[in-house]
Design a protein around this motif. Structure first.
Motif, PDB file in Angstrom:
ATOM      1  N   HIS A  22      30.292 -27.668  17.421  1.00 53.44           N
ATOM      2  CA  HIS A  22      29.280 -26.711  17.854  1.00 53.44           C
ATOM      3  C   HIS A  22      29.560 -26.381  19.317  1.00 53.44           C
ATOM      4  O   HIS A  22      28.905 -26.879  20.232  1.00 53.44           O
ATOM      5  CB  HIS A  22      27.877 -27.305  17.666  1.00 53.44           C
ATOM      6  N   PHE A  23      30.575 -25.537  19.510  1.00 55.19           N
ATOM      7  CA  PHE A  23      31.062 -25.233  20.849  1.00 55.19           C
ATOM      8  C   PHE A  23      30.012 -24.476  21.667  1.00 55.19           C
ATOM      9  O   PHE A  23      29.134 -23.822  21.118  1.00 55.19           O
ATOM     10  CB  PHE A  23      32.334 -24.379  20.783  1.00 55.19           C
ATOM     11  N   GLU A  24      30.165 -24.562  22.976  1.00 50.51           N
ATOM     12  CA  GLU A  24      29.335 -23.742  23.843  1.00 50.51           C
ATOM     13  C   GLU A  24      29.639 -22.270  23.596  1.00 50.51           C
ATOM     14  O   GLU A  24      30.763 -21.898  23.272  1.00 50.51           O
ATOM     15  CB  GLU A  24      29.594 -24.081  25.319  1.00 50.51           C
ATOM     16  N   SER A  25      28.634 -21.422  23.769  1.00 48.36           N
ATOM     17  CA  SER A  25      28.828 -19.990  23.566  1.00 48.36           C
ATOM     18  C   SER A  25      29.889 -19.480  24.532  1.00 48.36           C
ATOM     19  O   SER A  25      29.835 -19.772  25.727  1.00 48.36           O
ATOM     20  CB  SER A  25      27.526 -19.232  23.788  1.00 48.36           C
ATOM     21  N   PRO A  26      30.864 -18.720  24.050  1.00 48.91           N
ATOM     22  CA  PRO A  26      31.945 -18.238  24.926  1.00 48.91           C
ATOM     23  C   PRO A  26      31.468 -17.093  25.811  1.00 48.91           C
ATOM     24  O   PRO A  26      30.433 -16.465  25.555  1.00 48.91           O
ATOM     25  CB  PRO A  26      32.993 -17.746  23.925  1.00 48.91           C
ATOM     26  N   GLU A  27      32.232 -16.823  26.844  1.00 47.97           N
ATOM     27  CA  GLU A  27      31.951 -15.657  27.677  1.00 47.97           C
ATOM     28  C   GLU A  27      32.254 -14.386  26.890  1.00 47.97           C
ATOM     29  O   GLU A  27      33.249 -14.303  26.184  1.00 47.97           O
ATOM     30  CB  GLU A  27      32.786 -15.687  28.951  1.00 47.97           C
ATOM     31  N   LEU A  28      31.382 -13.413  27.037  1.00 49.51           N
ATOM     32  CA  LEU A  28      31.583 -12.117  26.403  1.00 49.51           C
ATOM     33  C   LEU A  28      31.985 -11.114  27.486  1.00 49.51           C
ATOM     34  O   LEU A  28      31.206 -10.843  28.406  1.00 49.51           O
ATOM     35  CB  LEU A  28      30.305 -11.655  25.699  1.00 49.51           C
ATOM     36  N   ASN A  29      33.183 -10.607  27.363  1.00 52.27           N
ATOM     37  CA  ASN A  29      33.710  -9.656  28.337  1.00 52.27           C
ATOM     38  C   ASN A  29      34.146  -8.384  27.623  1.00 52.27           C
ATOM     39  O   ASN A  29      34.521  -8.422  26.442  1.00 52.27           O
ATOM     40  CB  ASN A  29      34.899 -10.259  29.091  1.00 52.27           C
ATOM     41  N   PRO A  30      34.114  -7.250  28.324  1.00 51.67           N
ATOM     42  CA  PRO A  30      34.508  -5.986  27.687  1.00 51.67           C
ATOM     43  C   PRO A  30      35.930  -6.067  27.155  1.00 51.67           C
ATOM     44  O   PRO A  30      36.808  -6.653  27.779  1.00 51.67           O
ATOM     45  CB  PRO A  30      34.405  -4.959  28.828  1.00 51.67           C
ATOM     46  N   ARG A  31      36.164  -5.494  25.991  1.00 50.09           N
ATOM     47  CA  ARG A  31      37.507  -5.449  25.430  1.00 50.09           C
ATOM     48  C   ARG A  31      37.704  -4.129  24.700  1.00 50.09           C
ATOM     49  O   ARG A  31      36.759  -3.572  24.128  1.00 50.09           O
ATOM     50  CB  ARG A  31      37.798  -6.631  24.495  1.00 50.09           C
ATOM     51  N   SER A  32      38.914  -3.647  24.750  1.00 47.73           N
ATOM     52  CA  SER A  32      39.217  -2.367  24.104  1.00 47.73           C
ATOM     53  C   SER A  32      39.353  -2.579  22.597  1.00 47.73           C
ATOM     54  O   SER A  32      39.873  -3.600  22.133  1.00 47.73           O
ATOM     55  CB  SER A  32      40.510  -1.777  24.665  1.00 47.73           C
ATOM     56  N   ALA A  86      25.192 -19.146  12.956  1.00 46.94           N
ATOM     57  CA  ALA A  86      24.427 -18.114  13.654  1.00 46.94           C
ATOM     58  C   ALA A  86      25.034 -17.824  15.026  1.00 46.94           C
ATOM     59  O   ALA A  86      25.140 -16.663  15.442  1.00 46.94           O
ATOM     60  CB  ALA A  86      22.967 -18.543  13.791  1.00 46.94           C
ATOM     61  N   ASN A  87      25.453 -18.865  15.718  1.00 46.09           N
ATOM     62  CA  ASN A  87      26.060 -18.686  17.034  1.00 46.09           C
ATOM     63  C   ASN A  87      27.401 -17.959  16.922  1.00 46.09           C
ATOM     64  O   ASN A  87      27.761 -17.144  17.774  1.00 46.09           O
ATOM     65  CB  ASN A  87      26.245 -20.040  17.715  1.00 46.09           C
ATOM     66  N   HIS A  88      28.150 -18.264  15.848  1.00 49.18           N
ATOM     67  CA  HIS A  88      29.434 -17.585  15.614  1.00 49.18           C
ATOM     68  C   HIS A  88      29.225 -16.079  15.456  1.00 49.18           C
ATOM     69  O   HIS A  88      29.963 -15.279  16.047  1.00 49.18           O
ATOM     70  CB  HIS A  88      30.091 -18.169  14.366  1.00 49.18           C
ATOM     71  N   LEU A  89      28.226 -15.691  14.684  1.00 48.86           N
ATOM     72  CA  LEU A  89      27.952 -14.265  14.497  1.00 48.86           C
ATOM     73  C   LEU A  89      27.481 -13.620  15.800  1.00 48.86           C
ATOM     74  O   LEU A  89      27.958 -12.544  16.174  1.00 48.86           O
ATOM     75  CB  LEU A  89      26.885 -14.076  13.414  1.00 48.86           C
ATOM     76  N   ALA A  90      26.569 -14.289  16.490  1.00 46.36           N
ATOM     77  CA  ALA A  90      26.019 -13.719  17.718  1.00 46.36           C
ATOM     78  C   ALA A  90      27.103 -13.502  18.768  1.00 46.36           C
ATOM     79  O   ALA A  90      27.117 -12.479  19.460  1.00 46.36           O
ATOM     80  CB  ALA A  90      24.921 -14.618  18.259  1.00 46.36           C
ATOM     81  N   TYR A  91      28.033 -14.461  18.896  1.00 44.16           N
ATOM     82  CA  TYR A  91      29.036 -14.408  19.954  1.00 44.16           C
ATOM     83  C   TYR A  91      30.431 -14.085  19.422  1.00 44.16           C
ATOM     84  O   TYR A  91      31.434 -14.414  20.061  1.00 44.16           O
ATOM     85  CB  TYR A  91      29.056 -15.726  20.721  1.00 44.16           C
ATOM     86  N   MET A  93      40.843 -15.662  21.746  1.00 44.43           N
ATOM     87  CA  MET A  93      39.385 -15.747  21.710  1.00 44.43           C
ATOM     88  C   MET A  93      38.920 -16.997  20.965  1.00 44.43           C
ATOM     89  O   MET A  93      39.586 -17.484  20.060  1.00 44.43           O
ATOM     90  CB  MET A  93      38.802 -14.504  21.035  1.00 44.43           C
ATOM     91  N   GLN A  94      37.758 -17.503  21.323  1.00 42.95           N
ATOM     92  CA  GLN A  94      37.209 -18.689  20.655  1.00 42.95           C
ATOM     93  C   GLN A  94      36.636 -18.362  19.284  1.00 42.95           C
ATOM     94  O   GLN A  94      36.921 -19.049  18.296  1.00 42.95           O
ATOM     95  CB  GLN A  94      36.107 -19.316  21.517  1.00 42.95           C
ATOM     96  N   GLU A  95      35.823 -17.287  19.197  1.00 43.74           N
ATOM     97  CA  GLU A  95      35.118 -16.967  17.957  1.00 43.74           C
ATOM     98  C   GLU A  95      35.787 -15.774  17.278  1.00 43.74           C
ATOM     99  O   GLU A  95      35.680 -14.634  17.721  1.00 43.74           O
ATOM    100  CB  GLU A  95      33.645 -16.668  18.243  1.00 43.74           C
TER     101      GLU A  95
END
Length: 383
Positions: free
Chosen positions: A42-52, A102-107, A136-138
């Motif tokens: 149950h990894f920590e939520s990854p950073e979400l950064n803009p991607r093309s 749920a966290n996988h879908l969200a992030y 990417m993690q997720e």
């Protein structure tokens, strides 16, 4: 600075329905449990950064001419909402099952979508490795094979992986579809979590061929639902661990005349531990069905440990079901024989482990995957 789920969705123009689904999953995850076996993944939520996002159909021209779609998942959500909305984490993997899903879908950071139209047959295996960003993690793959289609897929890990690595794969088969899936799981991540779940309609057939050669702690989970009458599934898996590894495979016979077979062989090296948790389940409605499982583990040192938990859950007596399991050590007589022929210890160990895994690897119809696995095995043993 990491973006919020909503900001990330807006950055690549996700459809509103997917953004809402992500936000709901993110809100609900705190009310859900994390099953104890999954706690370390149950990894920590990854950073979400803009991607093309590439919005093009990435299938080769000859496959596009057959109507095949291979796209970035986020782009496909805009172009083919009728295929994505009702299937993404709704039939094979359920996002509501637990906080991890749920966290996988969200992030979710990167994903791929593949669609094989009705009655389309493809001779060569389709490589879908580049549909996700391996850094990417997720990551997520959604594959839909429509009725009467016939195809095989290959997925190979990149050598560059994040510290924590998760890939969830959903495979949905229509009536009479035939699919083979080759999965070379060989990450260098500290922790790796791989899921391959499938849903099969009437007379569909799925064969998975998995090489689980991850370097770090890993967990592989596969659940195949034989929902349609006459459907069948085969899980073929070989593994090599030098840390801790849990392999959980399950085939559920839900309808009459269904067939499930799980065949696994694994090498446990150094001070590592491998657990095979294998379940065959036949529901009450699944008369005239069969379920079988064969699992073998070979330990290479006194410190390495192997454990097999074969489970049969049978609700209907008009069926055939069985299991075979064994955990053993390297045969000292064979090792001694090789050494007396001038073969050094490392090479002798490689020859014995190769001989143990080869009978199952040779069942992989894709020769390139066979070679990939054997080369990786030699590299790991001699490394």
């Amino acid at each position: 600075m990491s973006m919020s789920v909503q900001e990330f969705a807006l950055s690549h123009n996700e459809p509103q329905w997917l953004t809402v689904k992500r936000i709901v999953a993110n809100d609900m995850k705190n009310t859900m449990r994390v099953p104890a076996p999954l706690s370390k993944f149950h990894f920590e939520s990854p950073e979400l950064n803009p991607r093309s996002i590439d919005t093009q159909n990435l299938a080769p021209k000859n496959l596009q001419d057959l109507g095949i779609i291979m796209m970035d998942l986020f782009a496909a959500a805009n172009d083919f909402p009728e295929l994505i909305q009702e299937n993404l984490m709704e039939k094979a993997i359920y996002w509501r099952d637990n906080a991890l899903n749920a966290n996988h879908l969200a992030y979710l950071q990167s994903g791929g979508f593949v669609f094989i139209p009705k009655d389309v047959c493809v001779d060569e295996s389709i490589d879908i490795s580049d549909l996700v960003d391996h850094n990417m993690q997720e990551k997520h793959l959604l594959i839909i094979a429509a009725s009467g289609s016939e195809v095989s897929f290959t997925y190979k890990d990149s050598k560059q992986q994040p510290k924590n690595d998760r890939l969830m794969i959903e495979v949905l088969l229509g009536d009479h579809a035939n699919v083979s899936f080759y999965d070379a799981a060989m990450t260098n991540s500290e922790k790796s979590h791989r899921v391959l779940n499938a849903y099969l309609a009437q007379n569909a057939n799925l064969k998975t061929y998995v090489g689980l050669f991850n370097h770090g702690d890993s967990r592989y989970y596969s659940n195949i639902d034989l929902d349609g009458m006459g459907s069948s599934a085969r899980i073929n898996l070989v593994s090599l661990s030098d840390q801790n590894q849990v392999v959980q495979t399950k085939i559920i016979n839900k309808s009459p005349n269904t067939s499930g077979l799980i065949s696994q062989r694994g090498i446990v090296a150094d001070k590592s531990k491998t657990v095979y948790d294998t379940t065959g389940q036949i529901k009450l409605e699944a008369s005239d069905s069969d379920s079988d499982q064969i699992s073998r583990l070979l330990t290479l040192s006194p410190e390495s440990k192997g454990k097999i938990d074969p489970i049969l859950l049978i609700d209907n007596h008009d069926v055939v079901a069985g299991h075979a399991a064994s955990v053993g050590k390297v045969n000292p007589e064979q090792l001694y024989y090789l050494k007396t022929r001038g073969i050094d210890a490392k090479t002798a160990r490689f020859l014995l482990t190769r001989g143990f895994l080869t009978p199952l690897i040779e069942k992989f119809p894709d020769k390139s995957v066979q070679e990939h696995l054997l080369n990786n095995l030699e590299e790991r043993i001699h490394g």
